[in-house]
Write an enzyme that holds these catalytic residues in place. Structure first.
Site, PDB file in Angstrom:
ATOM      1  CG  PHE A 115     -13.287   1.689   7.316  1.00  0.00           C
ATOM      2  CD1 PHE A 115     -12.786   1.013   6.205  1.00  0.00           C
ATOM      3  CD2 PHE A 115     -14.003   0.958   8.260  1.00  0.00           C
ATOM      4  CE1 PHE A 115     -12.994  -0.345   6.013  1.00  0.00           C
ATOM      5  CE2 PHE A 115     -14.231  -0.416   8.083  1.00  0.00           C
ATOM      6  CZ  PHE A 115     -13.725  -1.055   6.958  1.00  0.00           C
ATOM      7  CG  HIS A 161      -5.063  -5.936  -0.772  1.00  0.00           C
ATOM      8  ND1 HIS A 161      -6.271  -6.112  -0.148  1.00  0.00           N
ATOM      9  CD2 HIS A 161      -5.112  -6.690  -1.898  1.00  0.00           C
ATOM     10  CE1 HIS A 161      -7.022  -6.919  -0.890  1.00  0.00           C
ATOM     11  NE2 HIS A 161      -6.346  -7.290  -1.957  1.00  0.00           N
ATOM     12  CE  LYS A 210      -3.901  -2.278   2.329  1.00  0.00           C
ATOM     13  NZ  LYS A 210      -4.791  -2.276   3.517  1.00  0.00           N
ATOM     14  NE  ARG A 230      -6.579 -12.318   4.413  1.00  0.00           N
ATOM     15  CZ  ARG A 230      -7.233 -11.151   4.486  1.00  0.00           C
ATOM     16  NH1 ARG A 230      -7.006 -10.192   3.609  1.00  0.00           N
ATOM     17  NH2 ARG A 230      -8.099 -10.919   5.452  1.00  0.00           N
ATOM     18  CG  ASN A 269      -3.717  -2.577   7.020  1.00  0.00           C
ATOM     19  OD1 ASN A 269      -3.603  -2.049   5.914  1.00  0.00           O
ATOM     20  ND2 ASN A 269      -4.750  -3.315   7.363  1.00  0.00           N
ATOM     21  CB  THR A 316      -7.740  -6.485   9.426  1.00  0.00           C
ATOM     22  OG1 THR A 316      -8.187  -7.582   8.618  1.00  0.00           O
ATOM     23  CG2 THR A 316      -8.101  -5.183   8.760  1.00  0.00           C
ATOM     24  CD  GLU A 369      -8.739  -8.577  -4.172  1.00  0.00           C
ATOM     25  OE1 GLU A 369      -9.518  -8.219  -3.277  1.00  0.00           O
ATOM     26  OE2 GLU A 369      -7.597  -9.007  -3.934  1.00  0.00           O
ATOM     27  NE  ARG A 422      -2.380  -5.921   6.944  1.00  0.00           N
ATOM     28  CZ  ARG A 422      -3.547  -6.359   6.469  1.00  0.00           C
ATOM     29  NH1 ARG A 422      -4.222  -7.292   7.130  1.00  0.00           N
ATOM     30  NH2 ARG A 422      -4.030  -5.886   5.341  1.00  0.00           N
ATOM     31  CE1 TYR A 455      -9.400  -3.256   0.489  1.00  0.00           C
ATOM     32  CE2 TYR A 455      -8.619  -1.100  -0.204  1.00  0.00           C
ATOM     33  CZ  TYR A 455      -8.380  -2.326   0.388  1.00  0.00           C
ATOM     34  OH  TYR A 455      -7.125  -2.633   0.881  1.00  0.00           O
TER      35      TYR A 455
HETATM   36  N1  LIG Z   1     -12.367  -0.412  11.392  1.00  0.00           N
HETATM   37  C1  LIG Z   1     -11.565   0.089  10.457  1.00  0.00           C
HETATM   38  N2  LIG Z   1     -11.117   1.367  10.522  1.00  0.00           N
HETATM   39  C2  LIG Z   1     -10.294   1.880   9.591  1.00  0.00           C
HETATM   40  N3  LIG Z   1      -9.843   1.185   8.527  1.00  0.00           N
HETATM   41  C3  LIG Z   1     -10.245  -0.085   8.417  1.00  0.00           C
HETATM   42  C4  LIG Z   1     -11.113  -0.708   9.370  1.00  0.00           C
HETATM   43  N4  LIG Z   1     -11.321  -1.989   8.980  1.00  0.00           N
HETATM   44  C5  LIG Z   1     -10.627  -2.144   7.845  1.00  0.00           C
HETATM   45  N5  LIG Z   1      -9.975  -1.014   7.513  1.00  0.00           N
HETATM   46  C6  LIG Z   1      -9.113  -0.797   6.344  1.00  0.00           C
HETATM   47  O1  LIG Z   1      -9.734  -1.392   5.229  1.00  0.00           O
HETATM   48  C7  LIG Z   1      -8.883  -2.397   4.684  1.00  0.00           C
HETATM   49  C8  LIG Z   1      -9.737  -3.487   4.108  1.00  0.00           C
HETATM   50  O2  LIG Z   1     -10.447  -4.118   5.138  1.00  0.00           O
HETATM   51  P1  LIG Z   1     -10.659  -5.693   5.148  1.00  0.00           P
HETATM   52  O3  LIG Z   1     -11.755  -5.986   6.091  1.00  0.00           O
HETATM   53  O4  LIG Z   1     -10.743  -6.183   3.748  1.00  0.00           O
HETATM   54  O5  LIG Z   1      -9.291  -6.196   5.834  1.00  0.00           O
HETATM   55  P2  LIG Z   1      -8.082  -7.004   5.177  1.00  0.00           P
HETATM   56  O6  LIG Z   1      -8.628  -8.006   4.209  1.00  0.00           O
HETATM   57  O7  LIG Z   1      -7.218  -7.500   6.270  1.00  0.00           O
HETATM   58  O8  LIG Z   1      -7.277  -5.859   4.413  1.00  0.00           O
HETATM   59  P3  LIG Z   1      -6.951  -5.763   2.861  1.00  0.00           P
HETATM   60  O9  LIG Z   1      -8.236  -6.052   2.094  1.00  0.00           O
HETATM   61  O10 LIG Z   1      -6.474  -4.344   2.678  1.00  0.00           O
HETATM   62  O11 LIG Z   1      -5.924  -6.805   2.609  1.00  0.00           O
HETATM   63  C9  LIG Z   1      -8.003  -2.810   5.853  1.00  0.00           C
HETATM   64  O12 LIG Z   1      -6.777  -3.356   5.457  1.00  0.00           O
HETATM   65  C10 LIG Z   1      -7.787  -1.493   6.563  1.00  0.00           C
HETATM   66  O13 LIG Z   1      -6.757  -0.712   5.924  1.00  0.00           O
HETATM   67 MG   LIG Z   2      -9.713  -7.465   2.522  1.00  0.00          MG
END
Ligand SMILES: Nc1ncnc2c1ncn2[C@@H]1O[C@H](COP(=O)(O)OP(=O)(O)OP(=O)(O)O)[C@@H](O)[C@H]1O
Ligand SMILES: [Mg+2]
Length: 151
Positions: A59, A117, A11, A87, A114, A93, A128, A104, A51
């Site tokens: 968010f 992705h 990211k 993962r 974080n 996350t 994707e 992470r 997303y």
């Molecule tokens: N509660 C939250 N507050 C702020 N940002 C959030 C929150 N939850 C998720 N995010 C952001 O949105 C991204 C996507 O959320 P998701 O639930 O898909 O988590 P992830 O699959 O671990 O992350 P990614 O899809 O980025 O790999 C997270 O990586 C984080 O940057």
């Molecule tokens: Mg995700």
């Protein structure tokens, strides 16, 4: 030929913090094979599509802004079980819930910064990869050390 593939992105915060090499190194040393990689800046529209499942989250607007705020490193990695293993390598996350030793867990603190992705399922990965890469940007190739990694 049709080994599992996943979509990984360093990211914009990971890029700014100089972590592209460290992240590539972990996937490379694990034994996974890169099949596509590009340094690019995504548009906010592109991130909204990426997303889209999170569109109803509070968010979501901030997430799409942050993800399009600077260049990122988009990658496709291949190997047995790569979606699930990537993962695990990434951690949770929330960086605070991520074990030390995970990406992470080692390199970030806040959920909204974080650094990496990774696709969360094989079906998501295929969607994707198609969103981020043109077919001609992906490569099927045989790694010289294949038989030293896979039985
Ligand atoms: N509660 C939250 N507050 C702020 N940002 C959030 C929150 N939850 C998720 N995010 C952001 O949105 C991204 C996507 O959320 P998701 O639930 O898909 O988590 P992830 O699959 O671990 O992350 P990614 O899809 O980025 O790999 C997270 O990586 C984080 O940057
Ligand atoms: Mg995700």
């Amino acid at each position: 030929m049709s080994q599992e593939r996943t979509f990984i992105a360093v990211k914009p915060d990971g890029v700014q913090r100089g972590l592209i090499g460290e992240i590539i190194k972990r996937f490379e040393q694990k034994g996974f094979k890169p099949c596509g990689m590009k340094f690019m800046q995504a548009s906010e529209e592109h991130m909204k599509k990426h997303y889209e499942d999170l569109a109803d989250k509070p968010f979501y607007p901030g997430l799409c802004k942050y993800m399009s705020s600077g260049p990122l490193c988009a990658m496709c990695w291949e190997g047995t079980g790569v979606v699930k293993t990537a993962r695990k390598m990434m951690g949770e996350t929330k960086p605070a819930d991520s074990a030390p030793g995970s990406i992470r867990g080692d390199y970030c603190i806040e959920i909204g910064r974080n650094i990496i992705h990774g696709s969360d399922a094989v079906e998501t990965a295929n969607k994707e990869i198609a969103l981020w890469f043109k077919p001609e940007e992906l490569f099927s190739w045989t790694q010289g050390n294949h038989s030293w990694i896979f039985e």
